[in-house]
Design a protein around this motif. Structure first.
Motif, PDB file in Angstrom:
ATOM      1  N   ARG A  64       0.835  -1.231  -0.109  1.00 16.28           N
ATOM      2  CA  ARG A  64       0.105  -0.100  -0.023  1.00 16.28           C
ATOM      3  C   ARG A  64       0.594   1.269  -0.021  1.00 16.28           C
ATOM      4  N   ALA A  65       0.412   2.250  -0.482  1.00 17.23           N
ATOM      5  CA  ALA A  65       1.043   3.539  -0.366  1.00 17.23           C
ATOM      6  C   ALA A  65       0.858   3.946   1.149  1.00 17.23           C
ATOM      7  N   PRO A  66       1.775   5.063   1.620  1.00 15.38           N
ATOM      8  CA  PRO A  66       1.608   5.316   3.085  1.00 15.38           C
ATOM      9  C   PRO A  66       0.439   6.159   3.499  1.00 15.38           C
ATOM     10  N   GLN A  67      -0.310   6.717   2.618  1.00  7.23           N
ATOM     11  CA  GLN A  67      -1.288   7.556   2.950  1.00  7.23           C
ATOM     12  C   GLN A  67      -2.530   6.643   3.171  1.00  7.23           C
ATOM     13  N   ASP A  68      -2.399   5.446   2.595  1.00 11.24           N
ATOM     14  CA  ASP A  68      -3.300   4.288   2.723  1.00 11.24           C
ATOM     15  C   ASP A  68      -3.608   3.673   4.259  1.00 11.24           C
ATOM     16  N   ASP A  69      -2.436   3.842   5.002  1.00 15.42           N
ATOM     17  CA  ASP A  69      -2.387   3.358   6.238  1.00 15.42           C
ATOM     18  C   ASP A  69      -3.317   4.280   7.171  1.00 15.42           C
ATOM     19  N   PRO A  70      -4.065   3.334   7.861  1.00 17.48           N
ATOM     20  CA  PRO A  70      -5.041   4.017   8.827  1.00 17.48           C
ATOM     21  C   PRO A  70      -4.590   5.175   9.813  1.00 17.48           C
ATOM     22  N   HIS A  71      -3.374   4.994  10.211  1.00 15.00           N
ATOM     23  CA  HIS A  71      -2.869   6.063  11.196  1.00 15.00           C
ATOM     24  C   HIS A  71      -2.491   7.245  10.424  1.00 15.00           C
ATOM     25  N   ILE A  72      -2.030   7.042   9.170  1.00 14.60           N
ATOM     26  CA  ILE A  72      -1.580   8.550   8.316  1.00 14.60           C
ATOM     27  C   ILE A  72      -2.894   8.976   7.893  1.00 14.60           C
ATOM     28  N   ALA A  73      -3.762   8.102   7.584  1.00 17.12           N
ATOM     29  CA  ALA A  73      -5.167   8.693   6.902  1.00 17.12           C
ATOM     30  C   ALA A  73      -5.794   9.580   8.145  1.00 17.12           C
ATOM     31  N   ALA A  74      -5.536   9.351   9.360  1.00 21.27           N
ATOM     32  CA  ALA A  74      -5.951   9.923  10.659  1.00 21.27           C
ATOM     33  C   ALA A  74      -5.364  11.421  10.352  1.00 21.27           C
ATOM     34  N   TRP A  75      -3.997  11.290  10.331  1.00 24.11           N
ATOM     35  CA  TRP A  75      -3.261  12.603  10.481  1.00 24.11           C
ATOM     36  C   TRP A  75      -3.599  13.499   9.210  1.00 24.11           C
ATOM     37  N   ARG A  76      -3.937  13.039   8.003  1.00 19.56           N
ATOM     38  CA  ARG A  76      -4.369  13.731   6.804  1.00 19.56           C
ATOM     39  C   ARG A  76      -5.717  14.522   7.128  1.00 19.56           C
ATOM     40  N   ALA A  77      -6.607  13.464   7.906  1.00 18.82           N
ATOM     41  CA  ALA A  77      -7.957  14.336   8.255  1.00 18.82           C
ATOM     42  C   ALA A  77      -7.842  15.268   9.273  1.00 18.82           C
ATOM     43  N   ALA A  78      -6.722  15.398  10.171  1.00 13.36           N
ATOM     44  CA  ALA A  78      -6.557  16.450  11.159  1.00 13.36           C
ATOM     45  C   ALA A  78      -5.826  17.644  10.448  1.00 13.36           C
ATOM     46  N   TYR A  79      -4.954  17.370   9.393  1.00 13.25           N
ATOM     47  CA  TYR A  79      -4.198  18.513   8.568  1.00 13.25           C
ATOM     48  C   TYR A  79      -5.616  19.220   7.750  1.00 13.25           C
ATOM     49  N   THR A  80      -6.273  18.430   7.368  1.00 15.73           N
ATOM     50  CA  THR A  80      -7.483  19.119   6.415  1.00 15.73           C
ATOM     51  C   THR A  80      -8.375  20.019   7.429  1.00 15.73           C
ATOM     52  N   ALA A  81      -8.628  19.396   8.677  1.00 19.09           N
ATOM     53  CA  ALA A  81      -9.518  20.089   9.854  1.00 19.09           C
ATOM     54  C   ALA A  81      -8.992  21.508  10.078  1.00 19.09           C
ATOM     55  N   PHE A  82      -7.640  21.812  10.112  1.00 20.85           N
ATOM     56  CA  PHE A  82      -7.279  22.899  10.180  1.00 20.85           C
ATOM     57  C   PHE A  82      -6.678  24.006   9.218  1.00 20.85           C
ATOM     58  N   GLY A  83      -7.142  23.263   7.722  1.00 22.70           N
ATOM     59  CA  GLY A  83      -6.866  24.051   6.368  1.00 22.70           C
ATOM     60  C   GLY A  83      -5.825  23.947   5.840  1.00 22.70           C
ATOM     61  N   SER A  84      -5.063  22.720   6.123  1.00 21.05           N
ATOM     62  CA  SER A  84      -3.722  22.447   5.359  1.00 21.05           C
ATOM     63  C   SER A  84      -4.087  21.339   4.477  1.00 21.05           C
ATOM     64  N   LYS A  85      -3.465  21.331   3.362  1.00 17.48           N
ATOM     65  CA  LYS A  85      -3.618  20.279   2.166  1.00 17.48           C
ATOM     66  C   LYS A  85      -2.646  19.142   2.346  1.00 17.48           C
ATOM     67  N   PRO A  86      -3.082  18.128   2.796  1.00 23.85           N
ATOM     68  CA  PRO A  86      -2.265  17.123   3.414  1.00 23.85           C
ATOM     69  C   PRO A  86      -1.494  16.353   2.336  1.00 23.85           C
ATOM     70  N   SER A  87      -1.840  16.671   0.897  1.00 19.92           N
ATOM     71  CA  SER A  87      -0.822  16.106  -0.133  1.00 19.92           C
ATOM     72  C   SER A  87       0.377  17.105  -0.370  1.00 19.92           C
ATOM     73  N   ARG A  88       0.062  18.422   0.002  1.00 22.07           N
ATOM     74  CA  ARG A  88       1.022  19.514  -0.172  1.00 22.07           C
ATOM     75  C   ARG A  88       2.059  19.659   0.804  1.00 22.07           C
ATOM     76  N   THR A  89       1.488  19.649   1.949  1.00 22.23           N
ATOM     77  CA  THR A  89       2.314  19.578   3.284  1.00 22.23           C
ATOM     78  C   THR A  89       1.886  18.512   4.174  1.00 22.23           C
ATOM     79  N   ARG A  90       2.949  17.206   3.821  1.00 21.94           N
ATOM     80  CA  ARG A  90       2.577  16.122   4.669  1.00 21.94           C
ATOM     81  C   ARG A  90       3.145  16.087   6.078  1.00 21.94           C
ATOM     82  N   ASN A  91       2.251  15.348   6.910  1.00 25.00           N
ATOM     83  CA  ASN A  91       2.895  15.057   8.288  1.00 25.00           C
ATOM     84  C   ASN A  91       4.435  14.460   8.296  1.00 25.00           C
TER      85      ASN A  91
END
Length: 241
Positions: A64-91
């Motif tokens: 799988r790609a890293p972003q498909d891991d459930p933990h990374i997906a949760a971080w992506r959701a948190a980034y989206t929640a404060f207005g950041s684009k998780p594919s541009r500024t990755r955790n």
């Protein structure tokens, strides 16, 4: 109420603001504090840990790609929640994982940074390392006003930026130490080859369990004791604001 973490004998408290707690109720963190460290250039021991971490990551992802891991997906959701684009500024964990799996693999920085980067990749958890001698006062996880100073480097020279209003940042009394939660660390508090005291911060989102976070912290502490036998290492309690 604010959540804080403090270990007996430590020199820095961590606080999480109510606004961040409301934004990401699944957030939690653990600290590992170390004094009497011996840093220096990257070495074979650190390189071996980085290579083994990459193997563990590949086994975990199983194609799988890293972003498909459930933990990374949760971080992506948190980034989206404060207005950041998780594919541009990755955790930081996702960014390191992508580098680990790419041609060329993980970078070698210095002994201490290599250790915590290896831990991040092995457990797919964001990990940061701060030089305790350069932190001013306590550290706080807050939503930025937008005028806080962030010292970074551009074209080899130091420069001051400012976070976006509402961006989640770690900061101390002097300014921002890490932008977009754990995306980019500032140069002022990063671990250099002359660093002797450090605060390592492991950050988790549900579904990563608190037991898994504890195990990751214990593994990092063990690696630090092997690399720096004379160091004093203290593991904080898991904090789940």
């Amino acid at each position: 109420m604010r959540s804080s973490s403090h270990v007996s004998g430590t020199t820095c408290r961590l606080h999480v603001s109510d606004e961040v707690r409301a934004l990401a109720p699944g957030f939690g963190y653990l600290t590992v504090e170390a004094h009497g460290l011996t840093n220096g250039p990257s070495d074979e021991a650190g390189a071996a840990l980085l290579d083994e971490a990459t193997r563990r990551l590949a086994e975990r992802l199983d194609g799988r790609a890293p972003q498909d891991d459930p933990h990374i997906a949760a971080w992506r959701a948190a980034y989206t929640a404060f207005g950041s684009k998780p594919s541009r500024t990755r955790n930081s964990a996702e960014a390191l994982a992508r580098r680990a799996l790419a041609d060329g693999g993980l970078p070698r920085i210095n002994r201490l940074v290599d250790l915590y980067n290896a831990l991040s990749v092995a457990h797919l958890v964001p990990v940061g390392g701060e030089d305790l001698d350069r932190i001013q006062g306590d550290m706080r996880l807050v939503r930025a006003v937008g005028d806080e100073p962030f010292v970074t480097a551009a074209d080899g020279a130091g420069t001051v930026e400012h976070p976006d209003a509402g961006e989640v940042v770690w900061c101390d009394d002097e300014g921002v130490t890490c932008r977009r939660w754990n995306w980019r660390q500032g140069v002022r508090t990063r671990l250099n080859e002359d660093s002797v005291s450090a605060l390592f911060l492991l950050e988790r989102m549900a579904p990563m369990t608190l037991d898994e976070l504890t195990a990751a912290g214990a593994e990092l502490a063990g690696w630090l004791r092997q690399a720096c036998p004379d160091a004093r290492i203290e593991i904080g309690d898991v904090q789940a604001p």
